[in-house]
Design a protein around this motif. Structure first.
Motif, PDB file in Angstrom:
ATOM      1  N   LYS A  34       1.694   6.414 -13.962  1.00 34.74           N
ATOM      2  CA  LYS A  34       2.077   5.237 -13.170  1.00 34.74           C
ATOM      3  C   LYS A  34       3.554   5.262 -12.800  1.00 34.74           C
ATOM      4  CE  LYS A  34      -1.607   2.232 -14.883  1.00 34.74           C
ATOM      5  NZ  LYS A  34      -1.958   1.009 -15.629  1.00 34.74           N
ATOM      6  N   GLN A  35       4.381   5.867 -13.633  1.00 38.21           N
ATOM      7  CA  GLN A  35       5.820   5.917 -13.337  1.00 38.21           C
ATOM      8  C   GLN A  35       6.131   6.789 -12.125  1.00 38.21           C
ATOM      9  OE1 GLN A  35       8.120   8.520 -16.261  1.00 38.21           O
ATOM     10  NE2 GLN A  35       6.154   8.310 -17.329  1.00 38.21           N
ATOM     11  N   PHE A  36       5.162   7.645 -11.747  1.00 35.64           N
ATOM     12  CA  PHE A  36       5.375   8.523 -10.603  1.00 35.64           C
ATOM     13  C   PHE A  36       4.807   7.955  -9.301  1.00 35.64           C
ATOM     14  CE2 PHE A  36       5.423  11.322 -14.324  1.00 35.64           C
ATOM     15  CZ  PHE A  36       6.623  12.006 -14.119  1.00 35.64           C
ATOM     16  N   GLN A  37       4.206   6.782  -9.349  1.00 35.20           N
ATOM     17  CA  GLN A  37       3.594   6.202  -8.151  1.00 35.20           C
ATOM     18  C   GLN A  37       4.571   6.076  -6.979  1.00 35.20           C
ATOM     19  OE1 GLN A  37       0.067   5.588  -8.012  1.00 35.20           O
ATOM     20  NE2 GLN A  37       0.493   6.870  -9.796  1.00 35.20           N
ATOM     21  N   PRO A  38       5.810   5.642  -7.199  1.00 38.38           N
ATOM     22  CA  PRO A  38       6.736   5.539  -6.049  1.00 38.38           C
ATOM     23  C   PRO A  38       7.120   6.898  -5.461  1.00 38.38           C
ATOM     24  CG  PRO A  38       7.489   4.202  -7.911  1.00 38.38           C
ATOM     25  CD  PRO A  38       6.416   5.108  -8.427  1.00 38.38           C
ATOM     26  N   TYR A  39       6.827   7.969  -6.187  1.00 38.50           N
ATOM     27  CA  TYR A  39       7.269   9.304  -5.759  1.00 38.50           C
ATOM     28  C   TYR A  39       6.104  10.193  -5.306  1.00 38.50           C
ATOM     29  CZ  TYR A  39      11.217   7.508  -8.367  1.00 38.50           C
ATOM     30  OH  TYR A  39      12.232   6.704  -8.826  1.00 38.50           O
ATOM     31  N   GLU A  41     -17.994   1.130  -1.227  1.00 41.72           N
ATOM     32  CA  GLU A  41     -16.531   1.059  -1.178  1.00 41.72           C
ATOM     33  C   GLU A  41     -16.032  -0.289  -1.660  1.00 41.72           C
ATOM     34  OE1 GLU A  41     -14.951   2.175   2.588  1.00 41.72           O
ATOM     35  OE2 GLU A  41     -15.942   4.126   2.625  1.00 41.72           O
ATOM     36  N   ASN A  42     -16.885  -1.294  -1.562  1.00 38.59           N
ATOM     37  CA  ASN A  42     -16.508  -2.637  -1.993  1.00 38.59           C
ATOM     38  C   ASN A  42     -17.693  -3.317  -2.672  1.00 38.59           C
ATOM     39  OD1 ASN A  42     -14.866  -4.938  -2.278  1.00 38.59           O
ATOM     40  ND2 ASN A  42     -15.555  -5.789  -0.341  1.00 38.59           N
ATOM     41  N   PRO A  43     -17.603  -3.633  -3.984  1.00 38.77           N
ATOM     42  CA  PRO A  43     -16.472  -3.399  -4.886  1.00 38.77           C
ATOM     43  C   PRO A  43     -16.211  -1.896  -5.058  1.00 38.77           C
ATOM     44  CG  PRO A  43     -18.111  -4.887  -5.878  1.00 38.77           C
ATOM     45  CD  PRO A  43     -18.750  -4.267  -4.689  1.00 38.77           C
ATOM     46  N   PRO A  44     -14.948  -1.507  -5.221  1.00 40.74           N
ATOM     47  CA  PRO A  44     -14.620  -0.087  -5.293  1.00 40.74           C
ATOM     48  C   PRO A  44     -14.995   0.527  -6.645  1.00 40.74           C
ATOM     49  CG  PRO A  44     -12.650  -1.408  -5.627  1.00 40.74           C
ATOM     50  CD  PRO A  44     -13.744  -2.368  -5.273  1.00 40.74           C
ATOM     51  N   PRO A  45     -15.249   1.835  -6.681  1.00 42.98           N
ATOM     52  CA  PRO A  45     -15.457   2.517  -7.959  1.00 42.98           C
ATOM     53  C   PRO A  45     -14.250   2.330  -8.879  1.00 42.98           C
ATOM     54  CG  PRO A  45     -16.147   3.930  -6.161  1.00 42.98           C
ATOM     55  CD  PRO A  45     -15.439   2.750  -5.537  1.00 42.98           C
ATOM     56  N   ARG A  46     -14.471   2.482 -10.178  1.00 39.04           N
ATOM     57  CA  ARG A  46     -13.389   2.274 -11.147  1.00 39.04           C
ATOM     58  C   ARG A  46     -13.548   3.217 -12.328  1.00 39.04           C
ATOM     59  NH1 ARG A  46     -14.860  -0.800 -15.708  1.00 39.04           N
ATOM     60  NH2 ARG A  46     -17.061  -1.419 -15.676  1.00 39.04           N
ATOM     61  N   TYR A  47     -12.447   3.387 -13.057  1.00 36.12           N
ATOM     62  CA  TYR A  47     -12.482   4.152 -14.296  1.00 36.12           C
ATOM     63  C   TYR A  47     -12.511   3.178 -15.459  1.00 36.12           C
ATOM     64  CZ  TYR A  47     -10.924   6.987 -18.242  1.00 36.12           C
ATOM     65  OH  TYR A  47     -10.828   7.591 -19.477  1.00 36.12           O
ATOM     66  N   ASP A  48     -13.501   3.309 -16.339  1.00 38.64           N
ATOM     67  CA  ASP A  48     -13.614   2.461 -17.519  1.00 38.64           C
ATOM     68  C   ASP A  48     -12.957   3.188 -18.688  1.00 38.64           C
ATOM     69  OD1 ASP A  48     -14.407   1.075 -19.822  1.00 38.64           O
ATOM     70  OD2 ASP A  48     -16.293   0.448 -18.922  1.00 38.64           O
ATOM     71  N   ALA A  49     -11.752   2.739 -19.056  1.00 42.49           N
ATOM     72  CA  ALA A  49     -10.988   3.420 -20.108  1.00 42.49           C
ATOM     73  C   ALA A  49     -11.655   3.317 -21.472  1.00 42.49           C
ATOM     74  CB  ALA A  49      -9.575   2.842 -20.166  1.00 42.49           C
ATOM     75  N   GLU A  50     -12.380   2.232 -21.724  1.00 40.47           N
ATOM     76  CA  GLU A  50     -13.011   2.037 -23.036  1.00 40.47           C
ATOM     77  C   GLU A  50     -14.124   3.045 -23.280  1.00 40.47           C
ATOM     78  OE1 GLU A  50     -14.257  -1.913 -23.804  1.00 40.47           O
ATOM     79  OE2 GLU A  50     -12.257  -2.782 -23.583  1.00 40.47           O
ATOM     80  N   THR A  51     -14.876   3.362 -22.246  1.00 41.10           N
ATOM     81  CA  THR A  51     -16.010   4.281 -22.398  1.00 41.10           C
ATOM     82  C   THR A  51     -15.721   5.663 -21.816  1.00 41.10           C
ATOM     83  OG1 THR A  51     -16.996   3.554 -20.302  1.00 41.10           O
ATOM     84  CG2 THR A  51     -17.636   2.356 -22.300  1.00 41.10           C
ATOM     85  N   ASP A  52     -14.568   5.811 -21.165  1.00 42.20           N
ATOM     86  CA  ASP A  52     -14.197   7.083 -20.523  1.00 42.20           C
ATOM     87  C   ASP A  52     -15.266   7.500 -19.509  1.00 42.20           C
ATOM     88  OD1 ASP A  52     -12.689   9.334 -19.967  1.00 42.20           O
ATOM     89  OD2 ASP A  52     -13.445  10.504 -21.656  1.00 42.20           O
ATOM     90  N   PHE A  72      -8.295   8.809  -9.863  1.00 43.73           N
ATOM     91  CA  PHE A  72      -7.928   7.980 -11.011  1.00 43.73           C
ATOM     92  C   PHE A  72      -6.875   8.657 -11.893  1.00 43.73           C
ATOM     93  CE2 PHE A  72     -12.425   6.192 -10.481  1.00 43.73           C
ATOM     94  CZ  PHE A  72     -11.973   5.171  -9.659  1.00 43.73           C
ATOM     95  N   ILE A  73      -6.779   9.988 -11.825  1.00 42.08           N
ATOM     96  CA  ILE A  73      -5.676  10.677 -12.502  1.00 42.08           C
ATOM     97  C   ILE A  73      -4.367  10.349 -11.801  1.00 42.08           C
ATOM     98  CG2 ILE A  73      -4.630  12.946 -12.904  1.00 42.08           C
ATOM     99  CD1 ILE A  73      -7.420  14.025 -13.484  1.00 42.08           C
ATOM    100  N   LEU A  74      -4.367  10.472 -10.486  1.00 43.09           N
ATOM    101  CA  LEU A  74      -3.141  10.261  -9.714  1.00 43.09           C
ATOM    102  C   LEU A  74      -2.651   8.820  -9.752  1.00 43.09           C
ATOM    103  CD1 LEU A  74      -3.968  12.430  -6.561  1.00 43.09           C
ATOM    104  CD2 LEU A  74      -2.353  12.995  -8.392  1.00 43.09           C
ATOM    105  N   ASP A  75      -3.580   7.861  -9.752  1.00 48.32           N
ATOM    106  CA  ASP A  75      -3.134   6.452  -9.694  1.00 48.32           C
ATOM    107  C   ASP A  75      -2.828   5.854 -11.065  1.00 48.32           C
ATOM    108  OD1 ASP A  75      -5.556   5.652 -10.865  1.00 48.32           O
ATOM    109  OD2 ASP A  75      -6.429   4.908  -9.002  1.00 48.32           O
ATOM    110  N   GLY A  76      -2.995   6.661 -12.135  1.00 49.14           N
ATOM    111  CA  GLY A  76      -2.640   6.191 -13.466  1.00 49.14           C
ATOM    112  C   GLY A  76      -3.746   5.495 -14.220  1.00 49.14           C
ATOM    113  N   SER A  77      -4.943   5.444 -13.644  1.00 45.08           N
ATOM    114  CA  SER A  77      -6.056   4.793 -14.343  1.00 45.08           C
ATOM    115  C   SER A  77      -6.480   5.597 -15.573  1.00 45.08           C
ATOM    116  CB  SER A  77      -7.251   4.631 -13.405  1.00 45.08           C
ATOM    117  OG  SER A  77      -6.941   3.805 -12.306  1.00 45.08           O
ATOM    118  N   VAL A  78      -6.536   6.925 -15.426  1.00 44.21           N
ATOM    119  CA  VAL A  78      -6.923   7.795 -16.538  1.00 44.21           C
ATOM    120  C   VAL A  78      -5.733   8.099 -17.432  1.00 44.21           C
ATOM    121  CG1 VAL A  78      -7.825  10.082 -17.151  1.00 44.21           C
ATOM    122  CG2 VAL A  78      -8.800   8.846 -15.215  1.00 44.21           C
ATOM    123  N   LEU A  79      -4.599   8.383 -16.812  1.00 44.39           N
ATOM    124  CA  LEU A  79      -3.372   8.734 -17.536  1.00 44.39           C
ATOM    125  C   LEU A  79      -2.297   7.705 -17.208  1.00 44.39           C
ATOM    126  CD1 LEU A  79      -3.405  12.537 -16.609  1.00 44.39           C
ATOM    127  CD2 LEU A  79      -4.271  11.503 -18.729  1.00 44.39           C
TER     128      LEU A  79
END
Length: 211
Positions: free
Chosen positions: A126-131, A67-78, A115-122
């Motif tokens: 990110k514009q929907f995060q407050p909602y 959990e720490n360091p947390p998993p991540r999405y690498d956009a360069e390598t998908d 990562f889809i929901l938090d905007g890492s993949v898409l």
């Protein structure tokens, strides 16, 4: 301490690598004196712990994703990446944290959903995060909630665990995943989400994905 036993050995004080003492070594000979002196290693080479992971794979065991360091999405390598704690040999030597691709399995789809929901993949998401009606991290922790189960099952059903696979699916069905994601977004933003869908950075990216 030797890998395959609990015997100890020493680096001879006159060895060129005796100071500072390396943490890991390979050796050619293990010499025991007939006079009761402590045993020494001969033909020594200092090695890095990462080499044990690469060259001694059959003896390596990996922990679940940390959990720490947390998993991540690498956009360069998908790719979906995580850190693990490796252990080596029957004595379970603990090696430094190591980053790997998240192994195949349900956990992988959970993180991709997050990562889809938090905007890492898409990034458009990110514009929907407050909602969002719940934090994306909820996907990792809970299966019982319907919005979690539906989103993960949508990805699992079509083996979608990368952005490329997602874009390929959108070429066949542009509405794919929209109902599942909409469950996470406040109803006041549903029309905006629908008009955006499928969220891709630009037409050029979609063309490249097709190729």
């Amino acid at each position: 301490l030797m890998v395959m036993s609990k015997e100890c050995g020493y680096i001879h004080p006159e060895s060129v690598i005796s100071r500072p003492t390396p943490e890991y070594i390979v050796y050619h000979q293990y010499v025991k004196s007939t006079k009761g002196k402590q045993p020494y290693f001969k033909g020594i080479t200092a090695i890095r712990p990462t080499w044990l992971l690469e060259l001694g794979e059959p003896l390596v065991e990996l922990s679940p994703p940390l959990e720490n360091p947390p998993p991540r999405y690498d956009a360069e390598t998908d790719r979906l990446m995580c850190f693990v704690t490796p252990s080596f040999g029957p004595n379970k030597w603990v090696l430094p944290h190591h980053e790997i691709e998240i192994p195949a399995g349900v956990e992988r789809y959970r993180y991709f959903a997050k990562f889809i929901l938090d905007g890492s993949v898409l990034p458009e998401m990110k514009q929907f995060q407050p909602y969002l009606i719940a934090q994306p991290s909820l996907v990792i922790k809970h299966w019982t909630q319907s919005n979690v189960a539906i989103l993960i099952q949508s990805l699992l059903s079509f083996n979608i665990d990368s952005k490329k696979k997602l874009c390929d699916m959108w070429e066949k069905d542009p509405t794919f995943l929209l109902p599942s994601v909409a469950l996470w977004v406040d109803k006041s933003k549903h029309l905006e989400l629908k008009n955006l869908w499928p969220p891709r950075s630009n037409k050029k990216e979609a063309t490249q994905t097709n190729k």
